[in-house]
Every structure is written in C-alpha cells, then in structure tokens.
Write a protein that holds these residues in place. Structure first.
Motif, PDB file in Angstrom:
ATOM      1  N   GLU A 100       8.266 -27.078   4.373  1.00  0.00           N
ATOM      2  CA  GLU A 100       7.754 -26.396   3.182  1.00  0.00           C
ATOM      3  C   GLU A 100       8.717 -26.583   2.010  1.00  0.00           C
ATOM      4  O   GLU A 100       8.304 -26.864   0.884  1.00  0.00           O
ATOM      5  CB  GLU A 100       7.555 -24.908   3.486  1.00  0.00           C
ATOM      6  CG  GLU A 100       6.869 -24.146   2.374  1.00  0.00           C
ATOM      7  CD  GLU A 100       6.598 -22.703   2.744  1.00  0.00           C
ATOM      8  OE1 GLU A 100       6.682 -21.854   1.832  1.00  0.00           O
ATOM      9  OE2 GLU A 100       6.300 -22.421   3.920  1.00  0.00           O
ATOM     10  N   THR A 101       9.998 -26.468   2.296  1.00  0.00           N
ATOM     11  CA  THR A 101      11.018 -26.689   1.257  1.00  0.00           C
ATOM     12  C   THR A 101      10.970 -28.128   0.762  1.00  0.00           C
ATOM     13  O   THR A 101      11.058 -28.384  -0.438  1.00  0.00           O
ATOM     14  CB  THR A 101      12.420 -26.364   1.812  1.00  0.00           C
ATOM     15  OG1 THR A 101      12.437 -25.005   2.244  1.00  0.00           O
ATOM     16  CG2 THR A 101      13.501 -26.583   0.768  1.00  0.00           C
ATOM     17  N   GLY A 102      10.841 -29.068   1.673  1.00  0.00           N
ATOM     18  CA  GLY A 102      10.761 -30.479   1.301  1.00  0.00           C
ATOM     19  C   GLY A 102       9.531 -30.787   0.470  1.00  0.00           C
ATOM     20  O   GLY A 102       9.587 -31.585  -0.471  1.00  0.00           O
ATOM     21  N   THR A 103       8.408 -30.156   0.801  1.00  0.00           N
ATOM     22  CA  THR A 103       7.176 -30.354   0.042  1.00  0.00           C
ATOM     23  C   THR A 103       7.340 -29.836  -1.383  1.00  0.00           C
ATOM     24  O   THR A 103       6.924 -30.492  -2.346  1.00  0.00           O
ATOM     25  CB  THR A 103       5.997 -29.642   0.746  1.00  0.00           C
ATOM     26  OG1 THR A 103       5.854 -30.204   2.052  1.00  0.00           O
ATOM     27  CG2 THR A 103       4.709 -29.808  -0.021  1.00  0.00           C
ATOM     28  N   GLU A 104       7.973 -28.673  -1.517  1.00  0.00           N
ATOM     29  CA  GLU A 104       8.223 -28.126  -2.856  1.00  0.00           C
ATOM     30  C   GLU A 104       9.152 -29.040  -3.646  1.00  0.00           C
ATOM     31  O   GLU A 104       8.928 -29.307  -4.824  1.00  0.00           O
ATOM     32  CB  GLU A 104       8.831 -26.729  -2.738  1.00  0.00           C
ATOM     33  CG  GLU A 104       9.116 -26.083  -4.078  1.00  0.00           C
ATOM     34  CD  GLU A 104       9.799 -24.733  -3.961  1.00  0.00           C
ATOM     35  OE1 GLU A 104      10.300 -24.256  -5.003  1.00  0.00           O
ATOM     36  OE2 GLU A 104       9.851 -24.156  -2.864  1.00  0.00           O
ATOM     37  N   LEU A 105      10.184 -29.536  -2.981  1.00  0.00           N
ATOM     38  CA  LEU A 105      11.126 -30.445  -3.637  1.00  0.00           C
ATOM     39  C   LEU A 105      10.440 -31.726  -4.076  1.00  0.00           C
ATOM     40  O   LEU A 105      10.618 -32.183  -5.210  1.00  0.00           O
ATOM     41  CB  LEU A 105      12.281 -30.751  -2.685  1.00  0.00           C
ATOM     42  CG  LEU A 105      13.308 -31.776  -3.147  1.00  0.00           C
ATOM     43  CD1 LEU A 105      13.933 -31.368  -4.469  1.00  0.00           C
ATOM     44  CD2 LEU A 105      14.363 -31.949  -2.077  1.00  0.00           C
ATOM     45  N   ALA A 106       9.646 -32.331  -3.195  1.00  0.00           N
ATOM     46  CA  ALA A 106       8.943 -33.570  -3.534  1.00  0.00           C
ATOM     47  C   ALA A 106       8.007 -33.360  -4.723  1.00  0.00           C
ATOM     48  O   ALA A 106       7.906 -34.230  -5.596  1.00  0.00           O
ATOM     49  CB  ALA A 106       8.173 -34.090  -2.326  1.00  0.00           C
ATOM     50  N   ALA A 107       7.364 -32.206  -4.777  1.00  0.00           N
ATOM     51  CA  ALA A 107       6.467 -31.907  -5.902  1.00  0.00           C
ATOM     52  C   ALA A 107       7.239 -31.877  -7.220  1.00  0.00           C
ATOM     53  O   ALA A 107       6.719 -32.264  -8.266  1.00  0.00           O
ATOM     54  CB  ALA A 107       5.758 -30.575  -5.675  1.00  0.00           C
TER      55      ALA A 107
END
Length: 142
Positions: A100-107
């Motif tokens: 979830e953290t990685g998805t937010e970062l990628a966004a």
C-alpha cells in the motif's frame, strides 16, 4: 482551483520549512536514497501496474544487472515498499508487487516521470556548457 492540491502543496511547503536545513541525520535521507536510487524509481514504476516475476522485471528494466535488481528489491522490501511472495512450487515462483505504501509512492512518482518524459529530449539535447570547473584546459595559474 483544486483546493485539495493547494492544501497538499501548503502542507509540503510547511514540512520543508521545518527541515529547511535538511539535517544529515534526518530519516528522510535514508528513504530518499532508497527510493530515488538509479534503479529504485524504475523498479517502483515497473511494478506500478501490478505484480511481476523476476524475469519480467529484468526484461522491463533494461540494463539492470541481476545483482542490482536483487539488491534494490531487497532494500525496497525491507522498507515496506515492495512485497515479495514466494510460492512453493516447482520451479519456484516469486512474485513482486507494491505494498500500500509502495502504491502511494508510485502514484506520486508518476507525475514526475511524466514531466521527465516530456522534457528529457530537450534537456539531453542542450549543449554542454564548459565552465572552469569542467574544462581541464582552463586551470588557474598562480
């Protein structure tokens, strides 16, 4: 006018003012070095659409060595940004995905990557400016 975007920008600016000196011991330095490493950004962007196996990542990120891919994935996994799912099968199967953290970062990285893609050709095509620091023939004589 996007109020949410303005509020977010104001929040970011306030945080930057708090760390105006960018102290060396700030934990953000560690995270920044992991995320913005040469390969870290590319791994994050490659995983943004969905999970991938090792070989898929290796083919997607041209030029990355096995050693650097392993190291980058391990670091991002330890940071809680990438999830590694090993399946007990023959042959062994390992899938990598963003947490979830990685998805937010990628966004948050996608707009930066859009800007880079829009401007890279013009930036790379600019003539090299020679300054005394970069021109070996222009050393000061005392």
């Amino acid at each position: 006018m996007d109020v949410g975007n303005t509020a977010s920008r104001a929040s970011t600016e306030a945080k930057l003012q708090t760390f105006a000196r960018f102290p060396a011991a700030c934990p953000s330095r560690v995270v920044l070095s992991h995320v913005t490493s040469r390969w870290g950004v590319l791994v994050l962007l490659a995983l943004e659409p969905g999970s991938m196996r090792w070989g898929e990542l290796r083919r997607t990120i041209e030029g990355i060595s096995e050693k650097m891919l392993a190291s980058t994935l391990r670091t991002l996994e330890q940071d809680g940004i990438v999830h590694r799912a090993a399946q007990a099968s023959i042959p062994p199967r390992v899938d990598y995905s963003l947490t979830e953290t990685g998805t937010e970062l990628a966004a948050r990285l996608l707009p930066l990557m859009d800007w880079i893609l829009d401007n890279a050709d013009a930036i790379v095509a600019r003539p090299t400016v020679t300054t005394p620091a970069t021109d070996p023939g222009s050393q000061l004589h005392q």
